[in-house]
Design a protein around this motif. Structure first.
Motif, short mmCIF file in Angstrom:
data_model
loop_
_atom_site.label_atom_id
_atom_site.label_comp_id
_atom_site.label_asym_id
_atom_site.label_seq_id
_atom_site.Cartn_x
_atom_site.Cartn_y
_atom_site.Cartn_z
N MET A 214 -16.83 -3.27 19.18
CA MET A 214 -16.92 -3.71 17.81
C MET A 214 -15.84 -3.08 16.93
N ILE A 215 -15.58 -1.81 17.15
CA ILE A 215 -14.51 -1.15 16.38
C ILE A 215 -13.17 -1.82 16.70
N GLY A 216 -12.96 -2.13 17.98
CA GLY A 216 -11.74 -2.81 18.37
C GLY A 216 -11.61 -4.17 17.73
N GLN A 217 -12.71 -4.93 17.67
CA GLN A 217 -12.67 -6.24 17.04
C GLN A 217 -12.32 -6.16 15.56
N ILE A 218 -12.85 -5.16 14.89
CA ILE A 218 -12.62 -5.03 13.45
C ILE A 218 -11.21 -4.51 13.16
N THR A 219 -10.81 -3.46 13.87
CA THR A 219 -9.50 -2.87 13.59
C THR A 219 -8.34 -3.70 14.14
N ASP A 220 -8.57 -4.38 15.27
CA ASP A 220 -7.47 -5.10 15.92
C ASP A 220 -7.32 -6.54 15.43
N SER A 221 -8.34 -7.06 14.74
CA SER A 221 -8.24 -8.45 14.30
C SER A 221 -8.22 -8.61 12.79
N ASN A 222 -8.32 -7.49 12.07
CA ASN A 222 -8.39 -7.67 10.62
C ASN A 222 -8.00 -6.43 9.82
N LEU A 223 -8.70 -5.33 10.05
CA LEU A 223 -8.64 -4.22 9.11
C LEU A 223 -7.46 -3.29 9.36
N SER A 224 -7.16 -2.99 10.61
CA SER A 224 -6.21 -1.98 11.08
C SER A 224 -6.93 -0.64 11.17
N GLN A 225 -6.31 0.31 11.84
CA GLN A 225 -6.96 1.59 12.09
C GLN A 225 -6.88 2.54 10.90
N MET A 226 -5.80 2.46 10.14
CA MET A 226 -5.65 3.27 8.92
C MET A 226 -4.90 2.46 7.88
N GLN A 227 -5.10 2.84 6.61
CA GLN A 227 -4.39 2.17 5.52
C GLN A 227 -3.94 3.20 4.49
N ILE A 228 -2.76 2.97 3.93
CA ILE A 228 -2.24 3.80 2.85
C ILE A 228 -2.13 2.95 1.60
N HIS A 229 -2.60 3.49 0.47
CA HIS A 229 -2.52 2.79 -0.82
C HIS A 229 -2.00 3.75 -1.88
N LYS A 230 -1.71 3.18 -3.01
CA LYS A 230 -1.46 4.01 -4.17
C LYS A 230 -2.77 4.63 -4.60
N ARG A 231 -2.73 5.85 -5.07
CA ARG A 231 -3.95 6.58 -5.42
C ARG A 231 -4.81 5.79 -6.42
N GLY A 232 -6.11 5.67 -6.10
CA GLY A 232 -7.06 4.99 -6.97
C GLY A 232 -7.33 3.55 -6.60
N TYR A 233 -6.59 3.01 -5.63
CA TYR A 233 -6.77 1.60 -5.31
C TYR A 233 -8.11 1.32 -4.63
N VAL A 234 -8.47 2.12 -3.63
CA VAL A 234 -9.68 1.84 -2.86
C VAL A 234 -10.94 1.90 -3.73
N SER A 235 -10.97 2.80 -4.70
CA SER A 235 -12.14 2.91 -5.58
C SER A 235 -12.31 1.68 -6.46
N SER A 236 -11.25 0.88 -6.63
CA SER A 236 -11.34 -0.34 -7.44
C SER A 236 -10.95 -1.56 -6.63
N ILE A 237 -11.16 -1.48 -5.31
CA ILE A 237 -10.68 -2.55 -4.42
C ILE A 237 -11.39 -3.88 -4.66
N ASP A 238 -12.62 -3.86 -5.18
CA ASP A 238 -13.36 -5.10 -5.39
C ASP A 238 -12.66 -6.03 -6.38
N THR A 239 -11.93 -5.45 -7.32
CA THR A 239 -11.23 -6.26 -8.32
C THR A 239 -9.80 -6.58 -7.89
N MET A 240 -9.37 -6.02 -6.77
CA MET A 240 -8.00 -6.21 -6.27
C MET A 240 -6.96 -6.02 -7.38
N PRO A 241 -6.89 -4.84 -7.95
CA PRO A 241 -5.97 -4.61 -9.08
C PRO A 241 -4.50 -4.74 -8.64
N LEU A 242 -3.70 -5.37 -9.49
CA LEU A 242 -2.29 -5.58 -9.18
C LEU A 242 -1.38 -4.54 -9.82
#
Length: 417
Positions: A47-75
């Motif tokens: 299941m982890i392989g299905q999620i990380t290999d087909s969509n999410l990836s194993q790690m992600q880097i963002h600008k600070r504060g993005y993940v806490s407001s990811i529902d609104t997809m701030p630009l």
């Protein structure tokens, strides 16, 4: 020492039925733990392989504060070319990282010229995306005439299956995407539906796909910008180590306010499936606790019965000068032998069961993929730990009856009826 174990083994054989029943119970517990751990671990890995290999990836880097407001997809929390260069330089110097890919996430309005609805889009660089998520195409349905391996071209979008059904859209249809850029202005572009993608667990599993250059044009980005950088490792088992390494190096980049400029998250911080993975781990631990309880109660019971039935024998041993420590060692050896024999038999049967499961295969469905196969494996380190715990519990369970036997007074023991 050898003589003590020889006598202990003979004493176990004196009560064959009781010894066999107790050993069978312990063996069954060990077999169940091995089989459950193998199946649960295989399901979790799949299941982890299905999620990380087909969509999410194993790690992600963002600008600070993005993940806490990811529902609104701030630009307004985008990574410009200068910041992306910093991240690329850091990632390229880490030999554990296999690939990385830039992405833009955005909300838009989709129109088929008769109806309009909202859509979440994941704008990607197709060539880099397939390196980070090698199974991403397995969730997609394309036209039969499409070239194999061709994920996405400019001017094309891949839309979620539920949206396609609701809007009665099919591959090849023309649509319009309208989006607000970060300064509030509106822009729209025409696209063609290149494929349909199935939904999977989590909000990211309901996103459509478009080319990253189309997204930059739709959002009127004068210079190339991205929202996140998705990362894939050579060895997933080193995720924690690599995360700590990259996280410490990213902390060196400070913004004008003196705060860290970037943030990094592993897949489990971004997907709700992590709760299911934790539940699987909890169930595995629960199975091990149950097994330990079985061993403890079984051996404690058989050793207490053994002491009770051999009171006069213990008294005779004491009367002829056998040291209490030797009597105690005899009963401890019986408990250890019982645990050791059961552990060996349980491990053999458990490993044989895993081998049989891998021969006959257990298949299940996940989304459109109907023939995913579980491949149960055994972690040798975990197997050794389980075996050691069983042996320790065997000795521990024998401790109280053995101590009681060693402290018996010869006169009282010989007079016992």
């Amino acid at each position: 020492m050898y003589r003590i174990f020889t006598i202990a083994f003979r004493n176990l054989l004196r009560y064959k039925r009781r010894t066999m029943l107790t050993s069978l119970l312990i063996t069954l517990g060990i077999v169940l733990v091995i089989l459950f751990s193998g199946l649960a671990g295989s399901f979790k890995t799949m299941m982890i392989g299905q999620i990380t290999d087909s969509n999410l990836s194993q790690m992600q880097i963002h600008k600070r504060g993005y993940v806490s407001s990811i529902d609104t997809m701030p630009l307004h929390l985008t990574l410009d070319a200068k910041r992306y260069k910093k991240i690329e330089g850091l990632l390229s110097n880490n030999s554990e990282i296999k690939a990385w890919a830039p992405r833009i996430k955005l909300n838009a309005m989709l129109s088929n010229f008769t109806e309009t609805t909202n859509i979440r889009l994941n704008a990607i660089n197709p060539e880099k995306e397939v390196l980070v998520c090698p199974d991403v195409a397995t969730r997609m349905t394309f036209d039969e005439k499409r070239e194999p391996g061709m994920l996405l071209n400019k001017g094309e979008v891949i839309i979620p299956d539920k949206l396609a059904k609701g809007m009665k859209l099919k591959i090849g249809d023309a649509i319009v995407l309208v989006a607000n850029n970060k300064d509030g202005s509106v822009n729209g572009l025409n696209f063609k539906v290149a494929g349909i993608i199935e939904s999977i667990l989590g909000p990211q599993g309901k996103e459509g796909y478009m080319h990253i250059k189309d997204a930059q044009e739709l959002l009127r980005m004068d210079k190339p910008e991205m929202i996140e950088v998705a990362i894939r490792l050579h060895d997933f088992d080193k995720l924690g180590k690599v995360y700590a390494d990259i996280s410490s190096k990213l902390a060196e980049f400070i913004n004008k306010k003196g705060m860290p400029e970037f943030e990094i998250h592993t897949w489990d911080k971004l997907s709700p499936f992590s709760n299911i993975a934790k539940m699987i781990d909890f169930m595995t631990i629960t199975m091990k606790i149950i097994m330990i309880a079985i061993v403890l109660i079984s051996i404690l019971n058989v050793m207490m019965m053994s002491v009770y039935e051999r009171v006069r024998e213990i008294g005779t041993m004491s009367a002829i000068g056998t040291a209490p420590s030797r009597i105690m060692g005899l009963f401890l050896a019986e408990g250890l032998l019982l645990g050791l024999i059961s552990t060996i038999i349980g491990n053999v049967i458990g490993l044989a069961g895993i081998f049989v499961l891998n021969i006959y295969k257990i298949s299940f469905a996940f989304g459109r993929q109907d023939n995913l196969l579980l491949a149960p494996t055994v972690n040798i380190t975990e197997l050794l730990w389980v075996s050691c715990i069983v042996l320790l519990i065997s000795v521990f369970a024998s401790l109280q009856p053995a101590y009681k036997a060693s402290r018996m007074e010869p006169v009282d023991a010989l007079g016992h009826v």
